[in-house]
Scaffold this active site. Structure first.
Site: not given
Ligand code: ADP
Length: 506
Positions: A120, A204, A239, A295
């Protein structure tokens, strides 16, 4: 790239994705070896695979997450390639490297490009160089709590703390105000260390009115980077995605093309190969990079349905140096596709996991319907793995039609033995925000924070249930003939389907 014909593929996964990979291999006339845990001999994938090797016991750490065990299984099987599916070791670059070093083709990107795009923090740095919009935040090396607290205040509330090595919706903490900042940061660091083996976190700005939009990317054997348009996955609980669709109902043609360009640009020059997903958060008309998944994605079928493209076959052919595609060949998406994830959980108790033997299962076949499932009748859903037991995917000429079809299909799908989230999915599909396509990632927490109500019955219905129940004590359904009854008091097996409010024979 050198071509090497793949004859046998080891599958380092389980459940419906293992089945999906086996289906692709069968069509390509490639043999399959399922590397499985001891409890997974009672699964559909086990029955379908040409060969099976038990690599350990039920807990994932002793089997599917054990690099040594998986690797030994793959080597012993004589497979010339390995497909990691999704989850488990699929995004572990050390694993990808070990597989390749053993002389086995890893069906996925190289370890280096996985490190670059899949990590990330690295991917944010890479994206910054390419001027791809990032969510404001802090992803630096300084991990002192006091320093991070200052950064949180600078970014402005709400702020989300994430584990650098996190994934699958885990390892995230929300900070709503200054008072809770320190405690949340410390707790995120502790949990990250315990779950992912690293204390490193990043910050973030939390976008609390955003949509989750992602682009499917594919890099063919020549290094050509194409996109397969977008998916919207805003319907999430904690999430984690529950319903996904292609294409997103929220993008204008201009915005779609701009985001697609960013996604392609991000992957270009990274040395990547195969399928990747670039995830964005869309806030109004502004989009920001969330992360890259290196992936196959759980929701890949919706893309396949609107483009008539087999992503898993393309992955395999690319791995053997045999796949070439151009953006123009892919054409434009046609119609609309929706996927619902079927979880073994009790929807009337807020999604409490439900385990047990599948006593009966029936998927209603028909045009534009696709079912990807992990278990068959008499198989057991255990507590060891993710509760997703199946995916239902539909296609129709437009979004309204696809929603209607999905509702019908879910109502006609029968699973006995475990509870499923089907009643919950139907309520979501009927919600005006979903129907209008205006849902954000807050949709579930906003409208479905309480468990859904179990169906209630009128006096007349209750009477009918009681009467039918009594009647059925003495009868058994004969053959496949619907509600035809034949006398056989010895073997009465009926279950009341509370959602459809009807009795079904098992
Ligand atoms: P993971 O890798 O655990 O799946 P992600 O970073 O892809 O985590 O985030 C998964 C979900 O969490 C996103 O689709 C969103 O709904 C929420 N999310 C993550 N970061 C943010 C953010 N900065 N603001 C709002 N929602 C977030």
């Amino acid at each position: 790239m050198k071509k090497k014909l793949i004859k046998k593929i080891a599958i380092a996964n389980r459940g419906e994705v293992a089945v999906r990979i086996i289906h692709a291999c069968q069509e390509l006339e490639i043999e399959t070896v399922l590397l499985h845990s001891d409890v997974d001999i009672n699964t559909y994938a086990y029955r379908l695979a040409d060969y099976k090797i038990c690599i350990g016991s039920a807990p994932s750490a002793e089997s599917y997450l054990n690099i040594e065990a998986v690797l030994n299984g793959a080597i012993a099987s004589g497979a010339d390639a390995l497909h990691p599916g999704f989850g488990f070791l699929s995004e572990n670059s050390e694993f990808a490297k070990r597989v390749t070093d053993s002389g086995i083709i890893f069906i996925g990107p190289s370890a280096d490009s996985m490190d670059l795009l899949g990590n990330k923090i690295n991917s944010k740095k890479w994206a910054q160089k390419k001027q791809i919009p990032l969510i404001p935040g802090y992803e630096g090396q300084n991990q002192e709590v006091e320093f991070l607290t200052k950064k949180v205040i600078e970014i402005g509330f709400p702020v989300i703390v994430k584990a650098a090595q996190g994934g699958g919706g885990r390892g995230m903490k929300l900070i709503l105000n200054e008072q809770e900042a320190k405690a949340q940061i410390e707790s995120a660091q502790r949990e990250s260390k315990a779950a992912f083996g690293s204390e490193q976190i990043f910050l973030e700005k939390y976008l609390d009115n955003a949509k989750h939009i992602e682009f499917q990317i594919f890099v063919d054997s020549t290094g050509e980077v194409v996109h397969l348009f977008d998916r919207e996955c805003s319907v999430q609980r904690r999430h984690q995605k529950i319903i996904e669709e292609a294409v997103s109902p929220s993008l204008s043609p201009e915005l779609r093309s701009k985001m697609a360009q960013s996604a392609v640009e991000l992957v270009k020059g990274s040395g990547y190969q195969g399928a990747a997903t670039v995830e964005f958060l869309l806030d109004g008309q502004e989009y920001y990079l969330l992360e890259v998944n290196t992936r196959l994605q759980v929701e890949h079928p919706v893309t396949e349905m609107v483009l008539g493209f087999d992503l898993v076959k393309a992955q395999i052919l690319t791995a053997q140096g045999d796949f070439v595609i151009s953006q123009s060949e892919l054409g434009l998406p046609k119609g609309h596709s929706i996927e619902c994830r079927i979880y073994a959980e009790n929807p009337f108790l807020g999604g409490m996991p439900s385990t047990g033997k599948i006593l009966y299962q029936q998927w209603p076949l028909g045009p534009g319907r696709r079912f990807e499932y992990a278990y068959e009748k008499d198989d057991s859903v255990t507590e060891y793995y993710d509760p997703m037991i199946a995916k239902v995917i539909v296609w129709d000429t437009n979004r309204r039609g696809a929603i209607k079809k999905m509702k019908r299909v879910l109502k006609d799908s029968i699973i006995f033995g475990v509870y499923t989230n089907i009643p919950f999915l139907i309520e979501i599909l009927e919600h005006p925000d979903f129907v209008e396509g205006i849902m954000t990632t807050q949709f579930i927490s906003k409208y479905f924070s309480d468990p859904i109500e179990p169906p209630t019955f009128s006096e007349e219905e209750t009477q009918w249930i009681t009467d039918t129940s009594k009647k059925l004590q003495n009868f058994q359904i004969s053959g496949g003939g619907g509600d035809q009854l034949s006398a056989n008091p010895s073997k009465t097996i009926f279950e009341f389907d509370p959602f459809c409010k009807m009795w079904r024979g098992v």
